[in-house]
Enzyme design. Structure first.
Site, PDB file in Angstrom:
ATOM      1  N   GLY A   1       0.776  -1.623  -0.035  1.00 42.59           N
ATOM      2  CA  GLY A   1       0.233   0.147   0.129  1.00 42.59           C
ATOM      3  C   GLY A   1       0.755   0.901  -0.240  1.00 42.59           C
ATOM      4  O   GLY A   1       2.252   1.292  -0.460  1.00 42.59           O
ATOM      5  N   SER A   2       0.356   2.147   0.536  1.00 43.78           N
ATOM      6  CA  SER A   2       0.944   3.841   0.948  1.00 43.78           C
ATOM      7  C   SER A   2       2.721   3.769   0.839  1.00 43.78           C
ATOM      8  O   SER A   2       3.425   5.202   0.853  1.00 43.78           O
ATOM      9  CB  SER A   2      -0.211   4.582   1.466  1.00 43.78           C
ATOM     10  OG  SER A   2      -0.694   4.096   1.224  1.00 43.78           O
TER      11      SER A   2
END
Lengths: 89, 572
Positions: free
Chosen positions: B294-295
């Site tokens: 993810g981020s």
């Protein structure tokens, strides 16, 4: 007594002395060997003891134990943010 | 002289008879001697030697494992294993009962074993008892009971390091973790020597002074792990996993300057000194478990943008209206952020921002950046069972994949890979493979421009500083880092389960530590990386900086007390 008789007597004496010597050193070797065996055994025992002590020590200095003792018995705690002062020079 | 009255005796016949008899005897003796001395020589010689000369094994211990400060993490202690020669015990069952009692075995069962396996030459009945207990067995003075020295492995650090150090099996062979990875180094070679034994079985002399095979004890292993920091990290991670009812979690602490792994903790764990039935805790998740991050991948997408020279950290990207369609897939932001600079894209963690950045660049370029940072490859730590993660080749990316990769989907990483990759920003753009061994520093290599590394460091420090009350904040120290909250892929789609992560380093200007935290599937109210993983990061980093005596670089002015000096002047 002829020279031959003298030489024979000498050689017999030498032979007897060597035999006694052999037995003596054989015995000595056995004794020394027994001693080394004993020391080897001691070395093993000491090594085992060392490992035991290391384990005992690491149990005593285990972080969770130290934390517990510090907090509960000695009533210690980490200082709060406001309690920390930094001295600049 | 009187003459014989008897018949004259045939002297020569008598002589012949006696001679023949003696000859027969002689032949018998010679034949017998031949059969013993020549034909049976080998047999008799070996039989004789068996009663005197013995080859005995010289047992050696496995090397110990220590942390970087010499604290023991795995030790071998000498124990005694008791074996029996069943055939010799058949006629002393009363003593067998005593033996069973001392060793806490079932007497009837033991007797049954003895009778059913009476042809066996040797079998263990109890392994690794304490030398003290062994002495009371020896006191029974039983024939057919044999003692052998074996070593038992003990792990003083217990569960806090269990899945990193691993463990050995009953034969002292490394089964998991570093015990398995460095098995050859740790294992000694037991020696052999020839000795003379007397009738009582006591060794009376060494025949071969040089020893047939010299005993080589196992070598010790000094890990880069700091047990104090390991403990602090373990406590924090365990607390977070419990508090958020997560299924698992990992945290890694790296020394920026050397790539040494100072702490590596995982949940769940197990007690390496007890039985190891919990399969779940055995894995060193930090290096074996992969997930879509993810981020936390966004900074690497920003690196690609900066390398293209089309962007600077201040370049502005329009992310309105908070929705953006790529190849039929709609990318959402938390809300409409409007125009964002590259710095703000990271601060707000804008999915649209990074997607727009990378879609303007070639697929190959983004792949190349990720590849350079070590994703999809082994980190080089050497840990057995380490996963390489997964980074698909750019030739197979569709446009939607391209956008997904920019925000950390469609690839999988390990927590250790994330830590090492962020370490590159902290190490002026030079990637260094992490190591588990103290002082075994791997060569670092420049993978991005130092200028871009320092720009990224600055941008990542904004992530923590620009957000009021960011949970990764550490008093008196500057922090750079990034949160991640990724949905877990399940059954071909994305579930409502998350992986929350935070990766960062401190102090910003001369980084000492990188900490990567990932918490898998928190089921409480919070699941955002900023709320679940960042506090763990903060606590671990705080302890690490304190333990390493790293000077504070961001002193809160009100805390600086100069009155100590002033007081001296005033009083004088």
């Amino acid at each position: 007594m002829s020279v031959q008789h003298g030489t024979t007597a000498l050689l017999v004496l030498l032979l007897v002395w060597l035999l006694v010597d052999y037995v003596y050193f054989q015995n000595e070797t056995r004794k020394l060997f027994a001693a080394t065996q004993k020391i080897e055994k001691q070395k093993l025992d000491i090594n085992a003891e060392w490992a035991r002590l290391q384990i005992e020590r690491s149990t005593l200095v285990a972080n969770n134990r130290i934390e517990q003792v510090a907090r509960e018995q000695l009533d210690m705690k980490l200082p709060e943010e406001e309690q920390i002062m930094v001295i600049t020079r | 002289m009187r003459k014989s009255q008897h018949k004259p005796v045939n002297i020569s016949l008598r002589i012949a008879i006696v001679m023949a008899f003696l000859l027969c005897c002689f032949v018998v003796v010679v034949v017998r001697a031949f059969s013993i001395q020549v034909r049976g020589a080998e047999f008799y010689q070996s039989q004789g030697e068996k009663r005197h000369v013995r080859e005995v094994e010289i047992p050696v211990s496995r090397g110990s494992i220590y942390d970087r400060n010499g604290e023991p993490l795995a030790l071998s202690t000498a124990m005694v294993s008791v074996g029996i020669v069943p055939g010799q015990l058949l006629d002393q069952f009363s003593k067998v009962e005593q033996l069973a009692e001392v060793l806490d075995l079932d007497a009837d069962e033991l007797k049954q074993i003895i009778t059913s396996r009476k042809d066996k030459k040797f079998l263990y009945i109890k392994r690794r008892i304490t030398p003290m207990l062994a002495e009371s067995v020896q006191a029974l003075n039983m024939e057919g009971v044999v003692f052998r020295t074996e070593f038992k492995r003990y792990y003083p650090a217990g569960e806090i390091l269990a899945n990193v150090v691993g463990f050995t099996d009953v034969d002292d062979v490394g089964q998991e973790g570093l015990e398995r990875t460095y098995d050859n180094w740790l294992t000694g070679t037991s020696g052999k020597k020839t000795v003379v034994k007397d009738l009582l079985g006591q060794v009376v002399a060494d025949i071969d002074v040089d020893e047939l095979e010299a005993a080589k004890p196992g070598k010790d292993l000094h890990l880069s792990i700091d047990r104090r920091l390991q403990y602090a990290a373990y406590v924090e991670l365990k607390k977070a996993v419990y508090q958020h009812q997560a299924t698992s979690g990992s945290a890694v602490v790296l020394d920026v300057k050397t790539g040494e792994i100072l702490a590596m903790v995982n949940q769940p764990s197990f007690n390496p000194n007890g039985n190891k039935e919990t399969n779940d805790g055995l894995r060193n998740r930090s290096v074996t478990d992969i997930y879509e991050p993810g981020s936390v991948m966004k900074p690497f997408a920003v690196v690609a943008a900066l390398e293209s020279a089309e962007y600077t950290p201040q370049s502005v990207v329009n992310t309105s209206p908070g929705e953006y369609e790529v190849d039929g897939f709609v990318i959402h932001d938390f809300r409409d952020y409007g125009e964002l600079s590259l710095v703000d894209i990271l601060v707000k963690s804008s999915n649209i921002g990074v997607a727009k950045l990378v879609l303007g660049l070639g697929k190959e370029h983004l792949w190349d950046v990720y590849h350079r940072f070590g994703f999809g490859q082994s980190s080089g730590s050497g840990f057995m069972g380490e996963s390489t993660g997964y980074l698909p080749h750019h030739s197979r990316w569709r446009t939607a994949d391209h956008a997904a990769l920019s925000r950390g989907y469609n690839l999988s990483v390990t927590t250790l890979q994330l830590a090492a990759a962020y370490g590159t920003f902290a190490n002026q753009g030079r990637y260094r493979s992490p190591t588990f061994i103290k002082g075994n520093v791997n060569e670092d290599k420049a993978i991005i421009d130092p200028m871009i590394a320092s720009q990224l460091t600055d941008m990542l420090s904004h992530v923590v500083n620009d957000t009021e009350g960011h949970k990764a904040f550490i008093p008196n120290y500057s922090v750079a880092g990034k949160t991640g909250t990724a949905r877990i892929a399940e059954n071909g789609g994305y579930s409502d389960n998350y992986i929350s992560s935070f990766v960062g380093f401190s102090p910003v200007n001369s980084p000492r530590l990188v900490v990567a935290v990932s918490v898998n599937n928190p089921r409480g109210e919070d699941y955002y990386g900023g709320l679940v993983a960042a506090p763990v990061f903060s606590e671990i980093m705080k302890t690490g900086l304190r333990l390493l005596n790293v000077p504070a670089d961001q002193l809160n002015r009100t805390l600086v007390d100069t009155s100590v000096q002033d007081a001296g002047v005033n009083d004088g």
